[in-house]
Scaffold this motif. Sequence first.
Motif, PDB file in Angstrom:
ATOM      1  N   GLU A  88      68.798   8.071  53.947  1.00  0.00           N
ATOM      2  CA  GLU A  88      68.364   7.274  52.807  1.00  0.00           C
ATOM      3  C   GLU A  88      69.108   7.763  51.577  1.00  0.00           C
ATOM      4  OE1 GLU A  88      64.209   6.862  52.087  1.00  0.00           O
ATOM      5  OE2 GLU A  88      63.695   6.785  54.202  1.00  0.00           O
ATOM      6  N   GLY A  89      69.234   6.906  50.588  1.00  0.00           N
ATOM      7  CA  GLY A  89      69.854   7.320  49.335  1.00  0.00           C
ATOM      8  C   GLY A  89      71.350   7.476  49.407  1.00  0.00           C
ATOM      9  N   VAL A  90      71.990   6.906  50.450  1.00  0.00           N
ATOM     10  CA  VAL A  90      73.431   7.069  50.630  1.00  0.00           C
ATOM     11  C   VAL A  90      74.186   6.436  49.460  1.00  0.00           C
ATOM     12  CG1 VAL A  90      75.397   6.590  52.111  1.00  0.00           C
ATOM     13  CG2 VAL A  90      73.168   7.093  53.129  1.00  0.00           C
ATOM     14  N   ASP A  91      73.817   5.203  49.093  1.00  0.00           N
ATOM     15  CA  ASP A  91      74.518   4.506  48.013  1.00  0.00           C
ATOM     16  C   ASP A  91      74.403   5.264  46.701  1.00  0.00           C
ATOM     17  OD1 ASP A  91      75.248   2.533  49.761  1.00  0.00           O
ATOM     18  OD2 ASP A  91      73.623   1.160  49.210  1.00  0.00           O
ATOM     19  N   LYS A  92      73.220   5.805  46.441  1.00  0.00           N
ATOM     20  CA  LYS A  92      73.024   6.542  45.187  1.00  0.00           C
ATOM     21  C   LYS A  92      73.862   7.814  45.179  1.00  0.00           C
ATOM     22  CE  LYS A  92      69.633   5.990  42.704  1.00  0.00           C
ATOM     23  NZ  LYS A  92      68.323   5.843  42.015  1.00  0.00           N
ATOM     24  N   THR A 122      79.775  14.036  60.313  1.00  0.00           N
ATOM     25  CA  THR A 122      81.178  14.194  59.918  1.00  0.00           C
ATOM     26  C   THR A 122      81.740  12.893  59.363  1.00  0.00           C
ATOM     27  OG1 THR A 122      81.506  15.935  61.579  1.00  0.00           O
ATOM     28  CG2 THR A 122      83.475  14.824  60.752  1.00  0.00           C
ATOM     29  N   LYS A 123      81.432  11.784  60.028  1.00  0.00           N
ATOM     30  CA  LYS A 123      81.925  10.487  59.567  1.00  0.00           C
ATOM     31  C   LYS A 123      81.377  10.158  58.184  1.00  0.00           C
ATOM     32  CE  LYS A 123      82.019   5.562  60.812  1.00  0.00           C
ATOM     33  NZ  LYS A 123      81.598   4.552  61.820  1.00  0.00           N
ATOM     34  N   GLN A 124      80.077  10.345  57.986  1.00  0.00           N
ATOM     35  CA  GLN A 124      79.471   9.998  56.707  1.00  0.00           C
ATOM     36  C   GLN A 124      79.945  10.911  55.585  1.00  0.00           C
ATOM     37  OE1 GLN A 124      75.219  10.639  55.245  1.00  0.00           O
ATOM     38  NE2 GLN A 124      75.080   8.612  56.158  1.00  0.00           N
ATOM     39  N   GLN A 141      83.279   9.936  54.262  1.00  0.00           N
ATOM     40  CA  GLN A 141      83.180   8.815  53.325  1.00  0.00           C
ATOM     41  C   GLN A 141      82.784   9.320  51.932  1.00  0.00           C
ATOM     42  OE1 GLN A 141      80.274   6.371  55.307  1.00  0.00           O
ATOM     43  NE2 GLN A 141      81.774   5.421  56.675  1.00  0.00           N
ATOM     44  N   LEU A 142      81.889  10.325  51.902  1.00  0.00           N
ATOM     45  CA  LEU A 142      81.447  10.864  50.620  1.00  0.00           C
ATOM     46  C   LEU A 142      82.596  11.562  49.891  1.00  0.00           C
ATOM     47  CD1 LEU A 142      78.904  11.238  48.822  1.00  0.00           C
ATOM     48  CD2 LEU A 142      78.574  13.449  49.928  1.00  0.00           C
ATOM     49  N   VAL A 143      83.381  12.367  50.613  1.00  0.00           N
ATOM     50  CA  VAL A 143      84.482  13.080  49.944  1.00  0.00           C
ATOM     51  C   VAL A 143      85.605  12.124  49.558  1.00  0.00           C
ATOM     52  CG1 VAL A 143      83.923  15.275  51.046  1.00  0.00           C
ATOM     53  CG2 VAL A 143      85.580  13.754  52.137  1.00  0.00           C
ATOM     54  N   ASP A 144      85.779  11.037  50.294  1.00  0.00           N
ATOM     55  CA  ASP A 144      86.742  10.021  49.864  1.00  0.00           C
ATOM     56  C   ASP A 144      86.355   9.473  48.499  1.00  0.00           C
ATOM     57  OD1 ASP A 144      88.233  10.311  52.142  1.00  0.00           O
ATOM     58  OD2 ASP A 144      87.407   8.552  53.166  1.00  0.00           O
ATOM     59  N   GLU A 145      85.057   9.292  48.295  1.00  0.00           N
ATOM     60  CA  GLU A 145      84.554   8.805  47.009  1.00  0.00           C
ATOM     61  C   GLU A 145      84.683   9.875  45.931  1.00  0.00           C
ATOM     62  OE1 GLU A 145      83.417   5.470  45.139  1.00  0.00           O
ATOM     63  OE2 GLU A 145      83.396   5.588  47.335  1.00  0.00           O
ATOM     64  N   GLY A 146      84.573  11.157  46.354  1.00  0.00           N
ATOM     65  CA  GLY A 146      84.578  12.250  45.389  1.00  0.00           C
ATOM     66  C   GLY A 146      85.917  12.914  45.167  1.00  0.00           C
ATOM     67  N   GLY A 147      86.946  12.469  45.896  1.00  0.00           N
ATOM     68  CA  GLY A 147      88.280  13.009  45.676  1.00  0.00           C
ATOM     69  C   GLY A 147      88.528  14.371  46.285  1.00  0.00           C
ATOM     70  N   GLY A 148      87.606  14.837  47.127  1.00  0.00           N
ATOM     71  CA  GLY A 148      87.780  16.146  47.749  1.00  0.00           C
ATOM     72  C   GLY A 148      88.088  16.043  49.225  1.00  0.00           C
TER      73      GLY A 148
END
Length: 458
Positions: free
Chosen positions: A390-394, A421-423, A426-433
Amino acid sequence: MSLSFLFSVLILSASAQLAMVDKVKDFGILRRADPNWVDFEIRNSGSADAVIFRVEGPKNTDIKLSAKTVIAGKSEFIRVAVSPKAEGKFSIDLAVHASPWAKPEMIEIKGESTFAASSLIPCPDFGSNTAANDNQFHISVRELIKNIPVEEAEIAVYKDGRKIDNLSTNQHGEVSAQLPYGRYFFSIQHNGFQMDTALYVNAVNSHLLAMLEAKEIIYEEAIKEYVIEDEEVALEEEEIEIPVEPKPLSTPTVEQTPRDIPIPVEPENSVLPLSGFKQNNLVFLVDVSTSMKKDGKLDLLKIAMVELLDVLRPVDRFSLISYSNETNVIIETESNLDRDACIAAILALEPGGGTAGAKAINKAGSVAMSHFVDNGNNQIILATDGAFNEGVDKAMNYTSKYKRKNIQLSVLGIKCGPFTTKQMNQLVDEGGGRFVAVNQASDAGNQLIDEIKKSSVR
């Protein structure tokens, strides 16, 4: 109290440096047949003797001292026996009063009892057996499928985030070592097989049976239930205000002879030289939910973080935030990095509770902004073992928000499964890391250091 005694105590206090080596002891599961006592070491690193006045605890504890006077350069022990009032989890605080301290130092005993004591169980006297001294610990290593001994299995033993010993099993798959009571992390490997585990060594836990399984294992997913916050993330582009450090005023150039030129006295860091790597502003956001207790995951993370602290420079900034049911800022440093204080904060982390993740990412970003380094590496390191359900988009939105403010986010995945690992990728792609998978102690520190190098290289 006589004036002469008071004067003596004041003299002792002035040059005695007394400290509790451990402030928390965890029984784990306490059964009726188990020893119900623990020893706390109290060490005097000063030049004068110190006096332990008293130790105060509740009525269901019995307390003994190995000695009341702690000689300079020596240690004594406080032995505490617990008589659980009821079945279930317990936590007991005790106050230690001693001559160098203006107020008592607090120590804690905790565990989970399978019984309720009908009367006070007395604490054993100090004699031939001192719990904090010699303890023979035995390790047996066997192959899981065939259930046969594993000879020459390599066992790395860690305590307080540092490797303290390397052991190897004999032809019977066994090895023994003297380990004082305390929490240890064991990393066991042999020819493509591995096992990592954390264990509290005491009179009950004096043997480890390690059943090795194939190294390429699929880790059990830890799916986090993230709390949806009421606050909204501003998705529209906003004006970004980045603190700018004032440039030093130029000074007149003065011609110097070779004899006048100052010689640098501080050696350059060989791992992160300032000539090759920017100043770091690192914010570690550490998942301390209950799942991090399994398979020694939190212990594995501590090993990596302690190894990183060993190579960070005085100019680097380090902040530590834990999150489970709540988000807590534990330590923040702006200059003159205090490695010992940071490492102590890391080692004190304990797992337990659920997770509130999106809010934690926002808090980490706020802390990173408050210590922003112009032209430096401003980075959030999210350390977790599980994915969001939950709260992935946020979480994604907060990550993107701080990326636009030149704060990148990387993830240390502690024994993560494929879904996590997959999720997290996606988060680090958004965060540049980057996503860094940490699965074993032998290279955990190097992996974290390499990530910081990639982010801070000039």
